[in-house]
Design a protein around this motif. Sequence first.
Motif, PDB file in Angstrom:
ATOM      1  N   VAL A  27       4.872  -4.895  -4.390  1.00 45.10           N
ATOM      2  CA  VAL A  27       3.062  -4.850  -3.801  1.00 45.10           C
ATOM      3  C   VAL A  27       3.253  -4.471  -3.088  1.00 45.10           C
ATOM      4  O   VAL A  27       3.678  -4.454  -1.095  1.00 45.10           O
ATOM      5  CB  VAL A  27       3.359  -6.693  -4.341  1.00 45.10           C
ATOM      6  CG1 VAL A  27       1.543  -7.026  -3.515  1.00 45.10           C
ATOM      7  CG2 VAL A  27       3.864  -7.121  -4.493  1.00 45.10           C
ATOM      8  N   ASP A  28       1.517  -3.469  -2.855  1.00 42.43           N
ATOM      9  CA  ASP A  28       1.271  -2.780  -1.059  1.00 42.43           C
ATOM     10  C   ASP A  28       0.306  -3.671  -1.298  1.00 42.43           C
ATOM     11  O   ASP A  28      -0.755  -4.146  -1.419  1.00 42.43           O
ATOM     12  CB  ASP A  28       0.721  -1.913  -2.143  1.00 42.43           C
ATOM     13  CG  ASP A  28       0.713  -0.944  -1.693  1.00 42.43           C
ATOM     14  OD1 ASP A  28       0.601  -0.750  -0.228  1.00 42.43           O
ATOM     15  OD2 ASP A  28       0.280   0.513  -1.803  1.00 42.43           O
ATOM     16  N   PHE A  29       0.462  -3.851  -0.415  1.00 45.18           N
ATOM     17  CA  PHE A  29       0.060  -4.746   0.989  1.00 45.18           C
ATOM     18  C   PHE A  29      -0.644  -3.913   1.426  1.00 45.18           C
ATOM     19  O   PHE A  29      -2.396  -4.457   1.926  1.00 45.18           O
ATOM     20  CB  PHE A  29       0.590  -6.254   2.068  1.00 45.18           C
ATOM     21  CG  PHE A  29       1.056  -7.425   1.924  1.00 45.18           C
ATOM     22  CD1 PHE A  29      -0.042  -8.479   0.534  1.00 45.18           C
ATOM     23  CD2 PHE A  29       1.774  -7.336   0.360  1.00 45.18           C
ATOM     24  CE1 PHE A  29       0.375  -9.260   0.432  1.00 45.18           C
ATOM     25  CE2 PHE A  29       2.972  -8.176   0.507  1.00 45.18           C
ATOM     26  CZ  PHE A  29       2.125  -9.291  -0.471  1.00 45.18           C
ATOM     27  N   GLY A  30      -1.139  -2.465   1.478  1.00 46.79           N
ATOM     28  CA  GLY A  30      -1.586  -1.384   2.312  1.00 46.79           C
ATOM     29  C   GLY A  30      -0.693  -1.586   3.763  1.00 46.79           C
ATOM     30  O   GLY A  30      -0.478  -1.831   4.332  1.00 46.79           O
ATOM     31  N   ALA A  31      -1.492  -0.470   3.976  1.00 55.15           N
ATOM     32  CA  ALA A  31      -0.324   0.592   5.625  1.00 55.15           C
ATOM     33  C   ALA A  31      -0.975   0.073   6.348  1.00 55.15           C
ATOM     34  O   ALA A  31      -0.113  -0.392   7.544  1.00 55.15           O
ATOM     35  CB  ALA A  31      -0.830   1.577   5.422  1.00 55.15           C
ATOM     36  N   ASP A  32      -2.289  -1.151   6.327  1.00 55.58           N
ATOM     37  CA  ASP A  32      -2.445  -1.912   7.297  1.00 55.58           C
ATOM     38  C   ASP A  32      -2.266  -2.690   7.736  1.00 55.58           C
ATOM     39  O   ASP A  32      -1.743  -3.733   8.916  1.00 55.58           O
ATOM     40  CB  ASP A  32      -4.350  -1.987   7.174  1.00 55.58           C
ATOM     41  CG  ASP A  32      -5.664  -0.454   6.875  1.00 55.58           C
ATOM     42  OD1 ASP A  32      -4.771  -0.344   7.576  1.00 55.58           O
ATOM     43  OD2 ASP A  32      -6.435  -1.424   6.147  1.00 55.58           O
ATOM     44  N   HIS A  33      -1.131  -3.523   7.323  1.00 60.10           N
ATOM     45  CA  HIS A  33      -0.315  -4.486   6.779  1.00 60.10           C
ATOM     46  C   HIS A  33       0.963  -3.964   6.921  1.00 60.10           C
ATOM     47  O   HIS A  33       2.192  -5.104   6.457  1.00 60.10           O
ATOM     48  CB  HIS A  33      -0.305  -5.550   5.901  1.00 60.10           C
ATOM     49  CG  HIS A  33      -2.147  -5.989   5.369  1.00 60.10           C
ATOM     50  ND1 HIS A  33      -2.292  -6.310   6.709  1.00 60.10           N
ATOM     51  CD2 HIS A  33      -2.750  -5.550   4.289  1.00 60.10           C
ATOM     52  CE1 HIS A  33      -4.149  -6.937   6.281  1.00 60.10           C
ATOM     53  NE2 HIS A  33      -4.276  -6.342   4.899  1.00 60.10           N
ATOM     54  N   ALA A  34       1.006  -3.038   7.604  1.00 59.59           N
ATOM     55  CA  ALA A  34       2.933  -2.998   8.097  1.00 59.59           C
ATOM     56  C   ALA A  34       3.721  -3.663   8.942  1.00 59.59           C
ATOM     57  O   ALA A  34       4.698  -3.834   9.171  1.00 59.59           O
ATOM     58  CB  ALA A  34       2.541  -1.318   8.480  1.00 59.59           C
ATOM     59  N   GLU A  35       3.060  -4.224   9.520  1.00 58.28           N
ATOM     60  CA  GLU A  35       4.240  -5.655  10.902  1.00 58.28           C
ATOM     61  C   GLU A  35       4.348  -7.225   9.194  1.00 58.28           C
ATOM     62  O   GLU A  35       4.599  -7.936  10.049  1.00 58.28           O
ATOM     63  CB  GLU A  35       3.096  -6.523  11.832  1.00 58.28           C
ATOM     64  CG  GLU A  35       3.280  -5.031  12.498  1.00 58.28           C
ATOM     65  CD  GLU A  35       4.240  -4.416  13.085  1.00 58.28           C
ATOM     66  OE1 GLU A  35       4.721  -4.687  13.157  1.00 58.28           O
ATOM     67  OE2 GLU A  35       4.225  -2.699  13.120  1.00 58.28           O
ATOM     68  N   ALA A  36       3.743  -6.891   8.237  1.00 56.42           N
ATOM     69  CA  ALA A  36       4.310  -7.995   7.330  1.00 56.42           C
ATOM     70  C   ALA A  36       5.794  -8.293   7.672  1.00 56.42           C
ATOM     71  O   ALA A  36       6.498  -7.791   7.977  1.00 56.42           O
ATOM     72  CB  ALA A  36       3.725  -7.893   6.101  1.00 56.42           C
ATOM     73  N   VAL A  48       4.788 -12.935   5.087  1.00 50.95           N
ATOM     74  CA  VAL A  48       2.915 -13.420   5.886  1.00 50.95           C
ATOM     75  C   VAL A  48       3.195 -12.116   5.882  1.00 50.95           C
ATOM     76  O   VAL A  48       3.629 -11.243   6.683  1.00 50.95           O
ATOM     77  CB  VAL A  48       4.415 -14.129   6.974  1.00 50.95           C
ATOM     78  CG1 VAL A  48       2.953 -14.811   7.473  1.00 50.95           C
ATOM     79  CG2 VAL A  48       4.931 -15.551   6.384  1.00 50.95           C
ATOM     80  N   VAL A  49       1.151 -12.147   5.980  1.00 47.42           N
ATOM     81  CA  VAL A  49       0.261 -10.480   6.286  1.00 47.42           C
ATOM     82  C   VAL A  49      -0.316 -11.493   7.228  1.00 47.42           C
ATOM     83  O   VAL A  49      -1.799 -12.849   7.148  1.00 47.42           O
ATOM     84  CB  VAL A  49       0.123 -10.173   4.736  1.00 47.42           C
ATOM     85  CG1 VAL A  49      -0.887  -9.602   5.623  1.00 47.42           C
ATOM     86  CG2 VAL A  49       1.833 -10.667   4.609  1.00 47.42           C
ATOM     87  N   GLU A  50      -0.732 -11.251   8.552  1.00 52.25           N
ATOM     88  CA  GLU A  50      -1.058 -12.025   9.625  1.00 52.25           C
ATOM     89  C   GLU A  50      -1.701 -13.010   9.189  1.00 52.25           C
ATOM     90  O   GLU A  50      -0.273 -13.841   9.911  1.00 52.25           O
ATOM     91  CB  GLU A  50      -2.713 -10.544   9.103  1.00 52.25           C
ATOM     92  CG  GLU A  50      -2.915  -9.135   9.773  1.00 52.25           C
ATOM     93  CD  GLU A  50      -3.870  -8.500   9.513  1.00 52.25           C
ATOM     94  OE1 GLU A  50      -5.231  -9.349   9.342  1.00 52.25           O
ATOM     95  OE2 GLU A  50      -4.086  -7.322   9.144  1.00 52.25           O
ATOM     96  N   ASP A  51      -2.311 -13.815   8.948  1.00 52.20           N
ATOM     97  CA  ASP A  51      -2.577 -15.313   8.909  1.00 52.20           C
ATOM     98  C   ASP A  51      -2.506 -15.755   7.615  1.00 52.20           C
ATOM     99  O   ASP A  51      -2.527 -16.918   7.534  1.00 52.20           O
ATOM    100  CB  ASP A  51      -3.634 -15.507   9.588  1.00 52.20           C
ATOM    101  CG  ASP A  51      -4.743 -15.419  11.337  1.00 52.20           C
ATOM    102  OD1 ASP A  51      -3.332 -15.228  11.898  1.00 52.20           O
ATOM    103  OD2 ASP A  51      -5.499 -15.302  11.677  1.00 52.20           O
ATOM    104  N   GLU A  52      -1.947 -14.842   6.974  1.00 58.78           N
ATOM    105  CA  GLU A  52      -1.762 -15.435   5.143  1.00 58.78           C
ATOM    106  C   GLU A  52      -0.677 -15.512   4.715  1.00 58.78           C
ATOM    107  O   GLU A  52       0.466 -14.389   5.475  1.00 58.78           O
ATOM    108  CB  GLU A  52      -2.962 -14.036   4.512  1.00 58.78           C
ATOM    109  CG  GLU A  52      -3.719 -14.095   4.528  1.00 58.78           C
ATOM    110  CD  GLU A  52      -5.080 -15.798   4.184  1.00 58.78           C
ATOM    111  OE1 GLU A  52      -5.024 -16.254   3.410  1.00 58.78           O
ATOM    112  OE2 GLU A  52      -5.577 -15.945   4.575  1.00 58.78           O
TER     113      GLU A  52
END
Length: 82
Positions: A27-36, A48-52
């Motif tokens: 599943v590609d959450f996108g490069a913006d979410h590299a800290e997931a 966990v991706v940011e607040d989700e």
Amino acid sequence: MTLEQFTREEGQVARRYEYDECSVLAVDFGADHAEASVDLVDGTVIVVVEDEQYEIELPDGAGDAHTFIKNGVLTVELEGDL
């Protein structure tokens, strides 16, 4: 385990690959979410991706599961007959 929950709600790209000895879910959450972050608890993959928070229940036939996330791409490797 449903990939539709990722592609329908959030627009991520999700794929499942079948090999002779294992299955791979990506599943590609996108490069913006590299800290997931990802964890595996009692047959449930928790992302966990940011607040989700996302949860994926692994199928009953899944043997060893290996999870990791790199550059915003979640990979779940499942061994066994699914």
